[in-house]
Design a protein around this motif. Structure first.
Motif, PDB file in Angstrom:
ATOM      1  N   ARG A   1       0.818  -1.213   0.000  1.00  0.00           N
ATOM      2  CA  ARG A   1       0.000   0.000   0.000  1.00  0.00           C
ATOM      3  C   ARG A   1       0.852   1.263   0.000  1.00  0.00           C
ATOM      4  O   ARG A   1       0.466   2.280  -0.594  1.00  0.00           O
ATOM      5  CB  ARG A   1      -0.919   0.001   1.211  1.00  0.00           C
ATOM      6  CG  ARG A   1      -1.829   1.193   1.253  1.00  0.00           C
ATOM      7  CD  ARG A   1      -2.873   1.079   2.319  1.00  0.00           C
ATOM      8  NE  ARG A   1      -3.764   2.231   2.252  1.00  0.00           N
ATOM      9  CZ  ARG A   1      -4.665   2.510   3.146  1.00  0.00           C
ATOM     10  NH1 ARG A   1      -4.847   1.707   4.172  1.00  0.00           N
ATOM     11  NH2 ARG A   1      -5.424   3.571   3.032  1.00  0.00           N
ATOM     12  N   TYR A   2       2.011   1.214   0.680  1.00  0.00           N
ATOM     13  CA  TYR A   2       2.892   2.380   0.795  1.00  0.00           C
ATOM     14  C   TYR A   2       4.275   2.031   0.230  1.00  0.00           C
ATOM     15  O   TYR A   2       5.203   1.718   0.980  1.00  0.00           O
ATOM     16  CB  TYR A   2       3.003   2.825   2.257  1.00  0.00           C
ATOM     17  CG  TYR A   2       1.669   3.203   2.860  1.00  0.00           C
ATOM     18  CD1 TYR A   2       1.028   4.377   2.484  1.00  0.00           C
ATOM     19  CD2 TYR A   2       1.048   2.367   3.785  1.00  0.00           C
ATOM     20  CE1 TYR A   2      -0.198   4.733   3.027  1.00  0.00           C
ATOM     21  CE2 TYR A   2      -0.180   2.717   4.332  1.00  0.00           C
ATOM     22  CZ  TYR A   2      -0.800   3.894   3.951  1.00  0.00           C
ATOM     23  OH  TYR A   2      -2.011   4.229   4.493  1.00  0.00           O
ATOM     24  N   PRO A   3       4.437   2.090  -1.089  1.00  0.00           N
ATOM     25  CA  PRO A   3       5.686   1.640  -1.721  1.00  0.00           C
ATOM     26  C   PRO A   3       6.906   2.507  -1.408  1.00  0.00           C
ATOM     27  O   PRO A   3       8.037   2.091  -1.671  1.00  0.00           O
ATOM     28  CB  PRO A   3       5.360   1.661  -3.221  1.00  0.00           C
ATOM     29  CG  PRO A   3       4.168   2.533  -3.368  1.00  0.00           C
ATOM     30  CD  PRO A   3       3.426   2.487  -2.066  1.00  0.00           C
ATOM     31  N   HIS A   4       6.714   3.667  -0.817  1.00  0.00           N
ATOM     32  CA  HIS A   4       7.842   4.528  -0.447  1.00  0.00           C
ATOM     33  C   HIS A   4       8.470   4.118   0.893  1.00  0.00           C
ATOM     34  O   HIS A   4       9.560   4.566   1.225  1.00  0.00           O
ATOM     35  CB  HIS A   4       7.376   5.991  -0.352  1.00  0.00           C
ATOM     36  CG  HIS A   4       6.354   6.196   0.734  1.00  0.00           C
ATOM     37  ND1 HIS A   4       5.031   5.846   0.562  1.00  0.00           N
ATOM     38  CD2 HIS A   4       6.476   6.674   1.996  1.00  0.00           C
ATOM     39  CE1 HIS A   4       4.373   6.134   1.676  1.00  0.00           C
ATOM     40  NE2 HIS A   4       5.228   6.627   2.570  1.00  0.00           N
ATOM     41  N   VAL A   5       7.812   3.274   1.651  1.00  0.00           N
ATOM     42  CA  VAL A   5       8.276   2.891   2.986  1.00  0.00           C
ATOM     43  C   VAL A   5       9.348   1.810   2.885  1.00  0.00           C
ATOM     44  O   VAL A   5       9.211   0.841   2.149  1.00  0.00           O
ATOM     45  CB  VAL A   5       7.087   2.399   3.850  1.00  0.00           C
ATOM     46  CG1 VAL A   5       7.561   1.828   5.172  1.00  0.00           C
ATOM     47  CG2 VAL A   5       6.105   3.536   4.086  1.00  0.00           C
TER      48      VAL A   5
END
Length: 185
Positions: A67-71
């Motif tokens: 869901r949060y590919p930057h993490v």
């Protein structure tokens, strides 16, 4: 008689406080704002597969990382005396099979406790000041307390706890929370 009543009252108050703390561990709930997510290790099978407790954590982590590919994902856990693999290596392998790019995953593979998970991860990534912690629901409050002792800002995501161990680990965790509050360990 007054001393006995006083002691029992103190034990009851501590029990109540730690019971409330177990439920409070879910807050604040993670929303993708923090740049790191730390998945705390748990026992792995001798064949290198995660136990149910660890698999539940990893399923939550995989969904969050998708869901949060930057993490950036940190998997933390060493090798217990009865384990043939480090928890971190098993966790990384599981997450990559779930489609999480291995380049997004850092392994911390020396820790043998929740305290060490957090301290060793912070030493590995000293620039980390904010982190989302993923663990089983009963474990979140203590992890938050220990992270705050390391001056980290924390939010959390809870995985369910396997039914067969739920009652035992929650009761044990109440004492561990008390120790974390008092000593940061």
């Amino acid at each position: 008689m007054k001393k006995i009543f006083g002691a029992l009252s103190m034990v009851a108050a501590i029990y109540s406080l730690t019971s409330v703390a177990l439920r409070r561990g879910h807050y604040p709930k993670a929303n993708g704002v923090y740049p790191y997510v730390l998945v705390l290790g748990a026992k792995v099978q001798r064949d290198g597969t995660p136990t149910n407790a660890l698999r539940y954590r990893l399923d939550v982590a995989a969904a969050y990382a998708t869901r949060y590919p930057h993490v950036h994902v940190i998997v933390s856990g060493g090798q217990g005396f009865d384990e043939n693999h480090t928890e971190a290596s098993v966790m990384k392998r599981y997450l990559t099979k779930q489609g999480i790019d291995a380049a997004r995953i850092t392994e911390e593979d020396r820790s043998t406790s929740t305290y060490e998970n957090i301290v060793f991860t912070h030493k590995l990534l000293p620039e980390m000041t904010q982190v989302t912690i993923i663990s089983n629901d009963y474990h979140l409050e203590r992890a938050k307390v220990l992270a705050k002792w390391q001056s980290l800002k924390v939010d959390t995501l809870g995985a369910k706890t396997p039914g067969g161990i739920r009652r035992k680990v929650r009761e044990r965790e109440k004492l561990a929370i008390l120790r974390a509050w008092l000593f940061g360990r």
